[in-house]
Motif scaffolding. Structure first.
Motif, PDB file in Angstrom:
ATOM      1  N   GLN A 179       0.785  -1.310  -0.103  1.00 52.43           N
ATOM      2  CA  GLN A 179      -0.008   0.073   0.337  1.00 52.43           C
ATOM      3  C   GLN A 179       0.952   1.373   0.057  1.00 52.43           C
ATOM      4  O   GLN A 179       0.541   2.205  -0.521  1.00 52.43           O
ATOM      5  CB  GLN A 179      -1.121   0.158   1.215  1.00 52.43           C
ATOM      6  N   ARG A 180       2.097   1.277   0.348  1.00 48.44           N
ATOM      7  CA  ARG A 180       2.889   2.329   0.406  1.00 48.44           C
ATOM      8  C   ARG A 180       3.811   2.489  -0.646  1.00 48.44           C
ATOM      9  O   ARG A 180       4.078   3.734  -0.994  1.00 48.44           O
ATOM     10  CB  ARG A 180       3.831   2.201   1.843  1.00 48.44           C
ATOM     11  N   LEU A 181       4.325   1.640  -1.062  1.00 44.05           N
ATOM     12  CA  LEU A 181       5.330   1.707  -2.222  1.00 44.05           C
ATOM     13  C   LEU A 181       4.969   2.470  -3.347  1.00 44.05           C
ATOM     14  O   LEU A 181       5.863   3.321  -3.978  1.00 44.05           O
ATOM     15  CB  LEU A 181       5.882   0.336  -2.805  1.00 44.05           C
ATOM     16  N   GLY A 182       3.758   2.635  -3.861  1.00 45.33           N
ATOM     17  CA  GLY A 182       3.195   3.221  -4.962  1.00 45.33           C
ATOM     18  C   GLY A 182       3.169   4.844  -4.677  1.00 45.33           C
ATOM     19  O   GLY A 182       3.316   5.680  -5.456  1.00 45.33           O
ATOM     20  N   ASN A 183       3.400   5.109  -3.343  1.00 48.89           N
ATOM     21  CA  ASN A 183       3.504   6.591  -2.950  1.00 48.89           C
ATOM     22  C   ASN A 183       4.878   7.043  -2.897  1.00 48.89           C
ATOM     23  O   ASN A 183       5.206   8.280  -2.576  1.00 48.89           O
ATOM     24  CB  ASN A 183       2.875   6.746  -1.671  1.00 48.89           C
ATOM     25  N   VAL A 184       6.058   6.414  -3.148  1.00 46.61           N
ATOM     26  CA  VAL A 184       7.261   6.627  -3.198  1.00 46.61           C
ATOM     27  C   VAL A 184       7.728   7.413  -4.358  1.00 46.61           C
ATOM     28  O   VAL A 184       7.370   7.135  -5.472  1.00 46.61           O
ATOM     29  CB  VAL A 184       8.188   5.493  -3.020  1.00 46.61           C
ATOM     30  N   PRO A 188      13.720   7.185  -6.733  1.00 45.79           N
ATOM     31  CA  PRO A 188      13.938   5.966  -7.491  1.00 45.79           C
ATOM     32  C   PRO A 188      14.049   4.623  -6.551  1.00 45.79           C
ATOM     33  O   PRO A 188      14.508   4.715  -5.336  1.00 45.79           O
ATOM     34  CB  PRO A 188      15.406   6.055  -8.098  1.00 45.79           C
ATOM     35  N   VAL A 189      13.575   3.404  -7.024  1.00 45.07           N
ATOM     36  CA  VAL A 189      13.455   2.200  -6.196  1.00 45.07           C
ATOM     37  C   VAL A 189      14.119   1.171  -6.860  1.00 45.07           C
ATOM     38  O   VAL A 189      13.869   0.811  -8.069  1.00 45.07           O
ATOM     39  CB  VAL A 189      11.989   2.037  -5.970  1.00 45.07           C
ATOM     40  N   HIS A 196       6.912 -11.817  -4.527  1.00 44.46           N
ATOM     41  CA  HIS A 196       6.339 -10.605  -3.698  1.00 44.46           C
ATOM     42  C   HIS A 196       7.021  -9.398  -4.300  1.00 44.46           C
ATOM     43  O   HIS A 196       6.371  -8.359  -4.506  1.00 44.46           O
ATOM     44  CB  HIS A 196       6.698 -10.630  -2.124  1.00 44.46           C
ATOM     45  N   SER A 197       8.132  -9.403  -4.930  1.00 50.23           N
ATOM     46  CA  SER A 197       8.981  -8.520  -5.432  1.00 50.23           C
ATOM     47  C   SER A 197       8.414  -8.230  -6.722  1.00 50.23           C
ATOM     48  O   SER A 197       8.532  -7.043  -7.240  1.00 50.23           O
ATOM     49  CB  SER A 197      10.477  -8.827  -5.538  1.00 50.23           C
ATOM     50  N   LEU A 198       7.912  -9.407  -7.471  1.00 50.79           N
ATOM     51  CA  LEU A 198       7.527  -9.116  -8.701  1.00 50.79           C
ATOM     52  C   LEU A 198       6.224  -8.174  -8.509  1.00 50.79           C
ATOM     53  O   LEU A 198       5.792  -7.271  -9.573  1.00 50.79           O
ATOM     54  CB  LEU A 198       7.151 -10.362  -9.408  1.00 50.79           C
ATOM     55  N   PHE A 199       5.222  -8.528  -7.588  1.00 49.82           N
ATOM     56  CA  PHE A 199       4.064  -7.595  -7.320  1.00 49.82           C
ATOM     57  C   PHE A 199       4.339  -6.183  -6.909  1.00 49.82           C
ATOM     58  O   PHE A 199       3.812  -5.239  -7.657  1.00 49.82           O
ATOM     59  CB  PHE A 199       3.333  -8.230  -6.041  1.00 49.82           C
ATOM     60  N   LEU A 200       5.451  -6.043  -6.035  1.00 47.78           N
ATOM     61  CA  LEU A 200       5.847  -4.719  -5.766  1.00 47.78           C
ATOM     62  C   LEU A 200       6.304  -3.745  -6.703  1.00 47.78           C
ATOM     63  O   LEU A 200       6.144  -2.507  -6.931  1.00 47.78           O
ATOM     64  CB  LEU A 200       6.786  -4.826  -4.567  1.00 47.78           C
ATOM     65  N   GLN A 201       7.287  -4.417  -7.899  1.00 46.11           N
ATOM     66  CA  GLN A 201       7.897  -3.714  -8.942  1.00 46.11           C
ATOM     67  C   GLN A 201       6.546  -2.955  -9.499  1.00 46.11           C
ATOM     68  O   GLN A 201       6.870  -1.995 -10.433  1.00 46.11           O
ATOM     69  CB  GLN A 201       8.729  -4.624  -9.639  1.00 46.11           C
ATOM     70  N   LYS A 202       5.664  -3.975 -10.001  1.00 49.04           N
ATOM     71  CA  LYS A 202       4.350  -3.225 -10.593  1.00 49.04           C
ATOM     72  C   LYS A 202       3.609  -2.155 -10.318  1.00 49.04           C
ATOM     73  O   LYS A 202       2.961  -1.542 -10.871  1.00 49.04           O
ATOM     74  CB  LYS A 202       3.556  -4.509 -10.929  1.00 49.04           C
ATOM     75  N   LEU A 203       4.094  -1.924  -8.928  1.00 50.07           N
ATOM     76  CA  LEU A 203       3.253  -0.797  -8.369  1.00 50.07           C
ATOM     77  C   LEU A 203       3.933   0.565  -8.801  1.00 50.07           C
ATOM     78  O   LEU A 203       3.515   1.613  -8.917  1.00 50.07           O
ATOM     79  CB  LEU A 203       3.386  -0.746  -6.921  1.00 50.07           C
ATOM     80  N   PRO A 249       5.933   0.699 -11.935  1.00 46.32           N
ATOM     81  CA  PRO A 249       6.643   0.125 -13.376  1.00 46.32           C
ATOM     82  C   PRO A 249       7.760   1.060 -13.948  1.00 46.32           C
ATOM     83  O   PRO A 249       8.608   0.787 -14.727  1.00 46.32           O
ATOM     84  CB  PRO A 249       5.448   0.001 -14.238  1.00 46.32           C
ATOM     85  N   GLN A 250       7.638   2.520 -13.917  1.00 49.01           N
ATOM     86  CA  GLN A 250       8.260   3.446 -14.437  1.00 49.01           C
ATOM     87  C   GLN A 250       9.518   3.771 -13.727  1.00 49.01           C
ATOM     88  O   GLN A 250      10.607   4.349 -14.134  1.00 49.01           O
ATOM     89  CB  GLN A 250       7.498   4.683 -14.606  1.00 49.01           C
ATOM     90  N   THR A 251       9.504   3.669 -12.094  1.00 48.90           N
ATOM     91  CA  THR A 251      10.493   4.409 -11.494  1.00 48.90           C
ATOM     92  C   THR A 251      11.107   3.058 -10.675  1.00 48.90           C
ATOM     93  O   THR A 251      12.143   3.517  -9.894  1.00 48.90           O
ATOM     94  CB  THR A 251      10.147   5.515 -10.613  1.00 48.90           C
ATOM     95  N   ALA A 252      10.681   1.772 -10.578  1.00 50.26           N
ATOM     96  CA  ALA A 252      11.346   0.734  -9.885  1.00 50.26           C
ATOM     97  C   ALA A 252      11.747  -0.484 -10.858  1.00 50.26           C
ATOM     98  O   ALA A 252      11.139  -0.740 -11.633  1.00 50.26           O
ATOM     99  CB  ALA A 252      10.211   0.238  -8.834  1.00 50.26           C
ATOM    100  N   GLN A 253      13.031  -0.767 -10.461  1.00 53.99           N
ATOM    101  CA  GLN A 253      13.632  -1.852 -11.161  1.00 53.99           C
ATOM    102  C   GLN A 253      13.710  -3.107 -10.121  1.00 53.99           C
ATOM    103  O   GLN A 253      14.028  -2.925  -8.936  1.00 53.99           O
ATOM    104  CB  GLN A 253      14.984  -1.504 -11.819  1.00 53.99           C
TER     105      GLN A 253
END
Length: 264
Positions: free
Chosen positions: A197-202, A205-206, A221-228, A230-234
């Motif tokens: 719920q929080r990562l999308g508000n960062v 760069p992640v 779990h990381s696959l899910f989080l990265q999709k939150l 997609p433009q700034t997290a690798q």
């Protein structure tokens, strides 16, 4: 039919008892600290104490570089203390940035004990603010491993560090509970640590690092989080690495060096 009712009552009572025990024993289940004597001497790093509350200080190790350009604020996992995790910090050191590793309340030489998620996050923010007295905010890389990923993500949403790195992160403690005890209601989780719920508000760069053979927190779990984001997290896959192996990975070290070198 009476025996069916008695059996249902028995299992219902047992279920309720298990839920009550799990609720009041969460600190023991989630946190596994090792307490150190005040006289214990570390073989590396400067020991400092950060006051987070009246009569409550968090102990931290400060691994300094001769000509530093910034700092990696490292939040370790749920086991041990800075003594156990010093080798982890050493893998993050020597890349041009200092490493600052706090212990949570009740861990190592830190005072007090963890009693709520709000308190855990407030302590983290206090440490972050303390570091800003020594480094510009754009010189701070926040890195959280395992349990620490929830603390690091929180700081990423409430501050603006140079970069946020998550190693073996979880979606949330609710999802971790569901892996083991899906029949236990989610509202009983006192430490939800909702990375999902929080990562999308960062807004910084992640980078996520996760072992493909993680036996504790699934790689998914990381696959899910990265999709939150997609433009700034690798997401960097650590092939063949398990949960503990991720934090010692040479790939993690190399990528962190790249992040520091390029100031991204």
């Amino acid at each position: 039919m009476k025996w069916i009712k008695r059996l249902a009552y028995f299992f219902g009572s047992l279920y309720a008892l298990v839920c009550v025990v799990l609720y009041f024993q969460q600190e023991r289940i989630i946190f596994n600290p090792t307490v150190l004597e005040d006289s214990f001497q570390f073989w590396e790093g400067e020991e400092v104490y950060v006051p987070v509350e009246e009569d409550i200080d968090l102990h931290a190790l400060w691994l300094k570089q001769p000509s530093t350009r910034g700092v990696v604020l490292y939040w370790h996992g749920n086991r041990g203390s800075n003594r156990r995790c010093l080798r982890q910090a050493e893998n993050l050191a020597g890349l041009g940035y200092d490493v600052f590793m706090p212990d949570y309340r009740g861990y190592g030489k830190s005072d007090g004990h963890i009693s709520s998620e709000k308190q855990l996050f407030a302590d983290a923010q206090t440490v972050y603010d303390w570091l800003k007295q020594h480094y510009r905010e754009d010189q701070i890389v926040v890195l959280g491993y395992s349990l620490g990923s929830g603390v690091a993500t929180y700081l990423g949403t409430t501050n603006h560090p140079q970069h946020l790195c998550l190693v073996a992160p979880y979606r949330s403690m609710v999802e971790m509970k569901n892996l083991i005890l899906p029949v236990v209601p989610s509202f009983l989780v006192k430490y939800p640590l909702r990375n999902d719920q929080r990562l999308g508000n960062v807004k910084v760069p992640v980078t996520l690092f996760h072992g493909t053979q993680d036996e504790l927190i699934p790689f998914e779990h990381s696959l899910f989080l990265q999709k939150l984001l997609p433009q700034t997290a690798q997401l960097i896959s650590l092939d063949g690495k398990g949960h503990r192996g991720a934090i010692f990975s040479s790939v993690l070290r190399e990528e962190l060096h790249y992040i520091i070198k390029n100031n991204i």
